[in-house]
Design a protein around this motif. Structure first.
Motif, PDB file in Angstrom:
ATOM      1  N   HIS A   1      73.188   0.278 -53.141  1.00 32.21           N
ATOM      2  CA  HIS A   1      72.735   1.333 -52.218  1.00 32.21           C
ATOM      3  C   HIS A   1      72.616   2.677 -52.927  1.00 32.21           C
ATOM      4  O   HIS A   1      71.745   3.484 -52.588  1.00 32.21           O
ATOM      5  CB  HIS A   1      73.712   1.414 -51.051  1.00 32.21           C
ATOM      6  CG  HIS A   1      73.396   2.473 -50.045  1.00 32.21           C
ATOM      7  ND1 HIS A   1      72.153   2.617 -49.481  1.00 32.21           N
ATOM      8  CD2 HIS A   1      74.188   3.443 -49.483  1.00 32.21           C
ATOM      9  CE1 HIS A   1      72.170   3.627 -48.613  1.00 32.21           C
ATOM     10  NE2 HIS A   1      73.396   4.142 -48.616  1.00 32.21           N
ATOM     11  N   TYR A   2      73.471   2.939 -53.912  1.00 35.30           N
ATOM     12  CA  TYR A   2      73.502   4.262 -54.542  1.00 35.30           C
ATOM     13  C   TYR A   2      73.400   4.187 -56.064  1.00 35.30           C
ATOM     14  O   TYR A   2      73.592   5.200 -56.743  1.00 35.30           O
ATOM     15  CB  TYR A   2      74.782   5.019 -54.137  1.00 35.30           C
ATOM     16  CG  TYR A   2      76.026   4.168 -54.099  1.00 35.30           C
ATOM     17  CD1 TYR A   2      76.761   3.911 -55.250  1.00 35.30           C
ATOM     18  CD2 TYR A   2      76.454   3.593 -52.903  1.00 35.30           C
ATOM     19  CE1 TYR A   2      77.885   3.111 -55.217  1.00 35.30           C
ATOM     20  CE2 TYR A   2      77.580   2.789 -52.848  1.00 35.30           C
ATOM     21  CZ  TYR A   2      78.295   2.552 -54.005  1.00 35.30           C
ATOM     22  OH  TYR A   2      79.406   1.747 -53.965  1.00 35.30           O
ATOM     23  N   ASP A   3      73.066   3.001 -56.593  1.00 36.34           N
ATOM     24  CA  ASP A   3      72.935   2.813 -58.045  1.00 36.34           C
ATOM     25  C   ASP A   3      71.806   1.819 -58.277  1.00 36.34           C
ATOM     26  O   ASP A   3      71.876   0.671 -57.822  1.00 36.34           O
ATOM     27  CB  ASP A   3      74.252   2.276 -58.611  1.00 36.34           C
ATOM     28  CG  ASP A   3      74.211   2.017 -60.113  1.00 36.34           C
ATOM     29  OD1 ASP A   3      73.122   2.120 -60.722  1.00 36.34           O
ATOM     30  OD2 ASP A   3      75.267   1.686 -60.681  1.00 36.34           O
ATOM     31  N   PRO A   4      70.725   2.223 -58.957  1.00 32.71           N
ATOM     32  CA  PRO A   4      69.597   1.304 -59.136  1.00 32.71           C
ATOM     33  C   PRO A   4      69.956   0.033 -59.884  1.00 32.71           C
ATOM     34  O   PRO A   4      69.281  -0.983 -59.750  1.00 32.71           O
ATOM     35  CB  PRO A   4      68.562   2.136 -59.909  1.00 32.71           C
ATOM     36  CG  PRO A   4      69.314   3.284 -60.479  1.00 32.71           C
ATOM     37  CD  PRO A   4      70.456   3.545 -59.553  1.00 32.71           C
ATOM     38  N   GLN A   5      71.025   0.063 -60.677  1.00 31.55           N
ATOM     39  CA  GLN A   5      71.497  -1.130 -61.369  1.00 31.55           C
ATOM     40  C   GLN A   5      72.731  -1.729 -60.674  1.00 31.55           C
ATOM     41  O   GLN A   5      73.403  -2.591 -61.238  1.00 31.55           O
ATOM     42  CB  GLN A   5      71.861  -0.809 -62.823  1.00 31.55           C
ATOM     43  CG  GLN A   5      70.663  -0.782 -63.773  1.00 31.55           C
ATOM     44  CD  GLN A   5      69.807   0.459 -63.583  1.00 31.55           C
ATOM     45  OE1 GLN A   5      70.324   1.574 -63.592  1.00 31.55           O
ATOM     46  NE2 GLN A   5      68.519   0.267 -63.411  1.00 31.55           N
TER      47      GLN A   5
ATOM     48  N   THR B   1      88.574  14.496 -52.863  1.00 30.73           N
ATOM     49  CA  THR B   1      89.497  13.662 -52.086  1.00 30.73           C
ATOM     50  C   THR B   1      89.413  12.217 -52.544  1.00 30.73           C
ATOM     51  O   THR B   1      90.439  11.534 -52.715  1.00 30.73           O
ATOM     52  CB  THR B   1      89.174  13.768 -50.586  1.00 30.73           C
ATOM     53  OG1 THR B   1      89.223  15.145 -50.190  1.00 30.73           O
ATOM     54  CG2 THR B   1      90.143  12.962 -49.750  1.00 30.73           C
ATOM     55  N   LEU B   2      88.212  11.735 -52.767  1.00 25.02           N
ATOM     56  CA  LEU B   2      88.042  10.355 -53.235  1.00 25.02           C
ATOM     57  C   LEU B   2      88.603  10.173 -54.636  1.00 25.02           C
ATOM     58  O   LEU B   2      89.193   9.128 -54.947  1.00 25.02           O
ATOM     59  CB  LEU B   2      86.563   9.978 -53.186  1.00 25.02           C
ATOM     60  CG  LEU B   2      85.951   9.933 -51.786  1.00 25.02           C
ATOM     61  CD1 LEU B   2      84.452   9.677 -51.871  1.00 25.02           C
ATOM     62  CD2 LEU B   2      86.619   8.867 -50.932  1.00 25.02           C
ATOM     63  N   GLU B   3      88.441  11.173 -55.483  1.00 29.93           N
ATOM     64  CA  GLU B   3      89.019  11.097 -56.830  1.00 29.93           C
ATOM     65  C   GLU B   3      90.535  10.930 -56.751  1.00 29.93           C
ATOM     66  O   GLU B   3      91.120  10.081 -57.445  1.00 29.93           O
ATOM     67  CB  GLU B   3      88.678  12.363 -57.629  1.00 29.93           C
ATOM     68  CG  GLU B   3      87.206  12.560 -57.929  1.00 29.93           C
ATOM     69  CD  GLU B   3      86.711  11.793 -59.141  1.00 29.93           C
ATOM     70  OE1 GLU B   3      87.442  10.904 -59.639  1.00 29.93           O
ATOM     71  OE2 GLU B   3      85.576  12.085 -59.585  1.00 29.93           O
ATOM     72  N   ARG B   4      91.185  11.684 -55.886  1.00 30.29           N
ATOM     73  CA  ARG B   4      92.639  11.618 -55.788  1.00 30.29           C
ATOM     74  C   ARG B   4      93.097  10.305 -55.160  1.00 30.29           C
ATOM     75  O   ARG B   4      94.119   9.741 -55.559  1.00 30.29           O
ATOM     76  CB  ARG B   4      93.166  12.824 -55.004  1.00 30.29           C
ATOM     77  CG  ARG B   4      92.928  14.127 -55.744  1.00 30.29           C
ATOM     78  CD  ARG B   4      93.619  15.307 -55.111  1.00 30.29           C
ATOM     79  NE  ARG B   4      95.075  15.235 -55.230  1.00 30.29           N
ATOM     80  CZ  ARG B   4      95.890  16.239 -54.930  1.00 30.29           C
ATOM     81  NH1 ARG B   4      95.384  17.397 -54.505  1.00 30.29           N
ATOM     82  NH2 ARG B   4      97.199  16.104 -55.052  1.00 30.29           N
TER      83      ARG B   4
ATOM     84  N   SER C   1      79.830  12.061 -53.081  1.00 28.48           N
ATOM     85  CA  SER C   1      80.952  11.160 -52.811  1.00 28.48           C
ATOM     86  C   SER C   1      80.576   9.713 -53.122  1.00 28.48           C
ATOM     87  O   SER C   1      81.406   8.943 -53.614  1.00 28.48           O
ATOM     88  CB  SER C   1      81.410  11.309 -51.363  1.00 28.48           C
ATOM     89  OG  SER C   1      82.106  12.534 -51.200  1.00 28.48           O
ATOM     90  N   HIS C   2      79.339   9.317 -52.839  1.00 24.49           N
ATOM     91  CA  HIS C   2      78.907   7.975 -53.238  1.00 24.49           C
ATOM     92  C   HIS C   2      78.949   7.819 -54.764  1.00 24.49           C
ATOM     93  O   HIS C   2      79.266   6.736 -55.270  1.00 24.49           O
ATOM     94  CB  HIS C   2      77.496   7.690 -52.720  1.00 24.49           C
ATOM     95  CG  HIS C   2      77.436   7.282 -51.281  1.00 24.49           C
ATOM     96  ND1 HIS C   2      77.361   8.188 -50.266  1.00 24.49           N
ATOM     97  CD2 HIS C   2      77.435   6.060 -50.702  1.00 24.49           C
ATOM     98  CE1 HIS C   2      77.309   7.550 -49.104  1.00 24.49           C
ATOM     99  NE2 HIS C   2      77.356   6.252 -49.343  1.00 24.49           N
ATOM    100  N   GLN C   3      78.642   8.880 -55.476  1.00 22.93           N
ATOM    101  CA  GLN C   3      78.688   8.792 -56.941  1.00 22.93           C
ATOM    102  C   GLN C   3      80.124   8.677 -57.453  1.00 22.93           C
ATOM    103  O   GLN C   3      80.378   8.031 -58.480  1.00 22.93           O
ATOM    104  CB  GLN C   3      77.967   9.974 -57.570  1.00 22.93           C
ATOM    105  CG  GLN C   3      76.461   9.959 -57.340  1.00 22.93           C
ATOM    106  CD  GLN C   3      75.821   8.640 -57.748  1.00 22.93           C
ATOM    107  OE1 GLN C   3      76.087   8.124 -58.831  1.00 22.93           O
ATOM    108  NE2 GLN C   3      74.993   8.074 -56.882  1.00 22.93           N
ATOM    109  N   VAL C   4      81.074   9.270 -56.731  1.00 21.04           N
ATOM    110  CA  VAL C   4      82.472   9.080 -57.104  1.00 21.04           C
ATOM    111  C   VAL C   4      82.869   7.617 -56.949  1.00 21.04           C
ATOM    112  O   VAL C   4      83.476   7.022 -57.849  1.00 21.04           O
ATOM    113  CB  VAL C   4      83.400   9.987 -56.269  1.00 21.04           C
ATOM    114  CG1 VAL C   4      84.868   9.616 -56.525  1.00 21.04           C
ATOM    115  CG2 VAL C   4      83.169  11.450 -56.602  1.00 21.04           C
TER     116      VAL C   4
END
Length: 209
Positions: A58-62, A130-133, A159-162
């Protein structure tokens, strides 16, 4: 007996979708009548309708499609944390009261009552930090009771990229209105759709022994 909470919104015509996404539609390919013993329907829908699991595709072409994902993150102990009325981004301070000894799955409630019958352009989302933590603490799956972990107008999907970079899984569009803060067993398995970018789930929580 264990108690169950159904945390999935209804999927039906009129169910809200992201602007421009495919709405739910149902037609009858066959109906019970003389010479026809069954009802058979044809469904048209986005895999992001209702409670759903996003795949990396959904958020990464590969990225990996949803049918190839390991199911383990979608099944097991989770914590529901209330951050009701917080936003537009859920920050670490909103969750800090409930992060002691976190399980591998965290679901965040932001609505007093989830808008299951309308699109909310002001939806609350996760702050990327927040997602990183959460990932630093060993969390493998995050969920939220809104349509996205990023703001609705975001074009960068920070946030999707995290979660892409940290290998987290995500559930969106949950309904946590009736769920007290605390720990539960999560059951929210995606379908084995081998080329899809997401899958609907029937998400439930079960009380722990």
């Amino acid at each position: 007996m264990p108690r169950l909470w159904d945390i999935s919104p209804p999927v039906q015509e009129g169910a809200p979708v992201f602007p421009g996404d495919t709405p739910y539609r149902q037609q009858w390919a066959a109906q019970i009548a003389p010479g026809c013993p069954v009802n058979v329907s044809t469904l048209t829908l986005s895999p992001h309708v209702g409670a759903h699991a996003d795949a990396p595709l959904h958020y990464d072409p590969q990225g990996v499609p949803v049918g190839a994902l390991d199911l383990e993150p979608y099944l097991g102990r989770c914590r529901v944390i209330h951050a009701i009325g917080r936003g537009p981004l859920v920050t670490w301070d909103d969750l800090a009261h409930a992060v002691q000894d976190l399980p591998a799955r965290v679901l965040v409630r932001t609505y007093e009552r989830a808008p299951v019958d309308r699109w909310d352009p002001q939806l609350a989302a996760y702050a990327p930090q927040t997602l990183e933590r959460l990932a630093d603490l060993g969390v493998r799956l995050v969920g939220i009771d809104t349509a996205s972990i990023d703001p609705a107008e975001s074009k960068t999907l920070d946030s999707h990229q995290v979660i892409r970079r940290r290998g987290l899984r995500v559930l969106e569009n949950l309904v946590l209105d009736a769920v007290p803060e605390g720990d539960y067993e999560l059951i929210a398995l995606p379908l084995k759709l081998m080329a899809a970018d997401a899958s609907p789930v029937r998400a439930v929580l079960r009380s722990l022994p």
